[in-house]
Design a protein around this motif. Sequence first.
Motif, PDB file in Angstrom:
ATOM      1  N   VAL A 177      13.861 -48.038  82.016  1.00  0.00           N
ATOM      2  CA  VAL A 177      12.595 -47.338  82.871  1.00  0.00           C
ATOM      3  C   VAL A 177      12.820 -47.734  84.259  1.00  0.00           C
ATOM      4  N   GLU A 178      12.742 -46.874  85.404  1.00  0.00           N
ATOM      5  CA  GLU A 178      13.042 -46.928  86.753  1.00  0.00           C
ATOM      6  C   GLU A 178      11.666 -46.603  87.232  1.00  0.00           C
ATOM      7  N   GLY A 179      10.997 -47.403  88.016  1.00  0.00           N
ATOM      8  CA  GLY A 179       9.639 -47.218  88.496  1.00  0.00           C
ATOM      9  C   GLY A 179       8.760 -48.195  88.896  1.00  0.00           C
ATOM     10  N   PRO A 180       7.525 -48.085  89.528  1.00  0.00           N
ATOM     11  CA  PRO A 180       7.153 -46.801  89.348  1.00  0.00           C
ATOM     12  C   PRO A 180       7.404 -46.020  90.887  1.00  0.00           C
ATOM     13  N   PHE A 181       7.186 -44.748  90.784  1.00  0.00           N
ATOM     14  CA  PHE A 181       7.291 -43.561  91.854  1.00  0.00           C
ATOM     15  C   PHE A 181       5.887 -43.197  92.108  1.00  0.00           C
ATOM     16  N   ILE A 182       5.362 -43.621  93.295  1.00  0.00           N
ATOM     17  CA  ILE A 182       3.884 -43.422  93.775  1.00  0.00           C
ATOM     18  C   ILE A 182       3.625 -42.251  94.516  1.00  0.00           C
ATOM     19  N   HIS A 183       2.571 -41.466  94.178  1.00  0.00           N
ATOM     20  CA  HIS A 183       2.211 -40.474  95.120  1.00  0.00           C
ATOM     21  C   HIS A 183       0.596 -40.616  95.125  1.00  0.00           C
ATOM     22  N   GLY A 184       0.387 -40.798  96.380  1.00  0.00           N
ATOM     23  CA  GLY A 184      -1.217 -41.114  96.610  1.00  0.00           C
ATOM     24  C   GLY A 184      -1.842 -42.159  95.771  1.00  0.00           C
ATOM     25  N   GLU A 185      -3.230 -41.808  95.390  1.00  0.00           N
ATOM     26  CA  GLU A 185      -3.844 -42.806  94.947  1.00  0.00           C
ATOM     27  C   GLU A 185      -4.130 -42.394  93.486  1.00  0.00           C
ATOM     28  N   ASN A 186      -3.632 -41.475  92.881  1.00  0.00           N
ATOM     29  CA  ASN A 186      -3.765 -40.994  91.499  1.00  0.00           C
ATOM     30  C   ASN A 186      -2.632 -40.398  90.737  1.00  0.00           C
ATOM     31  N   GLN A 187      -1.445 -40.524  91.447  1.00  0.00           N
ATOM     32  CA  GLN A 187      -0.389 -40.132  90.481  1.00  0.00           C
ATOM     33  C   GLN A 187       0.619 -41.078  90.482  1.00  0.00           C
ATOM     34  N   PHE A 188       1.560 -41.256  89.629  1.00  0.00           N
ATOM     35  CA  PHE A 188       2.830 -42.156  89.592  1.00  0.00           C
ATOM     36  C   PHE A 188       3.741 -41.581  88.482  1.00  0.00           C
ATOM     37  N   GLY A 189       5.043 -41.903  88.518  1.00  0.00           N
ATOM     38  CA  GLY A 189       6.106 -41.362  87.777  1.00  0.00           C
ATOM     39  C   GLY A 189       6.964 -42.672  87.366  1.00  0.00           C
ATOM     40  N   ALA A 190       7.907 -42.128  86.470  1.00  0.00           N
ATOM     41  CA  ALA A 190       8.952 -43.281  86.153  1.00  0.00           C
ATOM     42  C   ALA A 190       9.941 -42.501  85.384  1.00  0.00           C
ATOM     43  N   ILE A 191      11.012 -42.904  85.316  1.00  0.00           N
ATOM     44  CA  ILE A 191      12.448 -42.258  85.079  1.00  0.00           C
ATOM     45  C   ILE A 191      12.797 -43.107  83.925  1.00  0.00           C
ATOM     46  N   PHE A 192      12.938 -42.294  82.430  1.00  0.00           N
ATOM     47  CA  PHE A 192      13.325 -42.945  81.243  1.00  0.00           C
ATOM     48  C   PHE A 192      14.545 -42.448  81.024  1.00  0.00           C
ATOM     49  N   ALA A 193      15.516 -43.478  80.780  1.00  0.00           N
ATOM     50  CA  ALA A 193      16.888 -43.249  80.337  1.00  0.00           C
ATOM     51  C   ALA A 193      16.802 -43.773  78.906  1.00  0.00           C
ATOM     52  N   ILE A 194      17.347 -43.048  78.168  1.00  0.00           N
ATOM     53  CA  ILE A 194      17.418 -43.308  76.545  1.00  0.00           C
ATOM     54  C   ILE A 194      18.746 -42.797  75.980  1.00  0.00           C
ATOM     55  N   ASP A 195      19.297 -43.879  75.385  1.00  0.00           N
ATOM     56  CA  ASP A 195      20.593 -43.550  74.436  1.00  0.00           C
ATOM     57  C   ASP A 195      20.151 -43.802  73.129  1.00  0.00           C
ATOM     58  N   ALA A 196      20.138 -42.486  72.346  1.00  0.00           N
ATOM     59  CA  ALA A 196      19.482 -42.628  71.265  1.00  0.00           C
ATOM     60  C   ALA A 196      20.349 -41.495  69.968  1.00  0.00           C
ATOM     61  N   THR A 197      19.969 -41.769  68.789  1.00  0.00           N
ATOM     62  CA  THR A 197      20.797 -40.930  67.857  1.00  0.00           C
ATOM     63  C   THR A 197      19.525 -40.287  66.938  1.00  0.00           C
ATOM     64  N   ASN A 198      19.696 -39.197  66.942  1.00  0.00           N
ATOM     65  CA  ASN A 198      18.670 -38.281  65.977  1.00  0.00           C
ATOM     66  C   ASN A 198      19.124 -38.759  64.558  1.00  0.00           C
ATOM     67  N   LYS A 199      18.266 -39.476  63.698  1.00  0.00           N
ATOM     68  CA  LYS A 199      18.744 -39.985  62.275  1.00  0.00           C
ATOM     69  C   LYS A 199      19.071 -38.729  61.628  1.00  0.00           C
TER      70      LYS A 199
END
Lengths: 125, 125
Positions: free
Chosen positions: B72-94
């Motif tokens: 997870v990379e972050g947080p990315f902040i926008h003002g006083e009520n929004q934020f974001g994060a970058i999720f990187a996932i390496d996964a296998t669909n079972k």
Amino acid sequence: MFDEKIMNIANTLIGHCRNGTEAEGLSSLYAGDAVSVEAVDMGNGREVKGVDAIRGKHDWWNNAFEVHEASVEGPFIHGENQFGAIFAIDATNKESGERSPMREFGLYTVENGKIAREEFFYLAG
Amino acid sequence: MFDEKIMNIANTLIGHCRNGTEAEGLSSLYAGDAVSVEAVDMGNGREVKGVDAIRGKHDWWNNAFEVHEASVEGPFIHGENQFGAIFAIDATNKESGERSPMREFGLYTVENGKIAREEFFYLAG
């Protein structure tokens, strides 16, 4: 998987950012009354309205910073009218001489085929 | 530079994502009627409402995928009520056995001190 229209606009904007032809992207892709919102107030308020005001922000940036390296990752797509991109910029503030890596997410909202809103999220982590 | 309250919520959520304690984050940080919106309709609609429905999405994910690596990379902040994060996932669909790297931006909107909305942007580039 993704809506074609939003993919086209997103890829065209990102292409302009990569080629240094942002001014062309602003003219062709933005609504005349588009709104641009910064992550924080740097002294002049967070929000400006209109393509001319956004062009003014670009001019300010180009005059204030010397860019050493820049890259864009994207598009990140959400539904049919929103996309985003990650901007990574290594730049020096010409006045202070301070060089700093910057990383932000730009969130774009499309209405009637034009970018109506851009909102920036600064990496704080 | 950034609002302290939004930084606290953002860092707490990201901490839960990094520690694998997302369920705890969901209970403590989200509004009961929080809305979760996916980037595209994978067959069950894009939007669900309520913490229980979001917990159901987490359970589905945990059952359907084997995660090899996540960050997870972050947080990315926008003002006083929004934020974001970058999720990187390496996964296998079972079920399908297909292994794929995924990358998405999660955008979070806070109202009255609780996460009221999460919206996901999938990397298409």
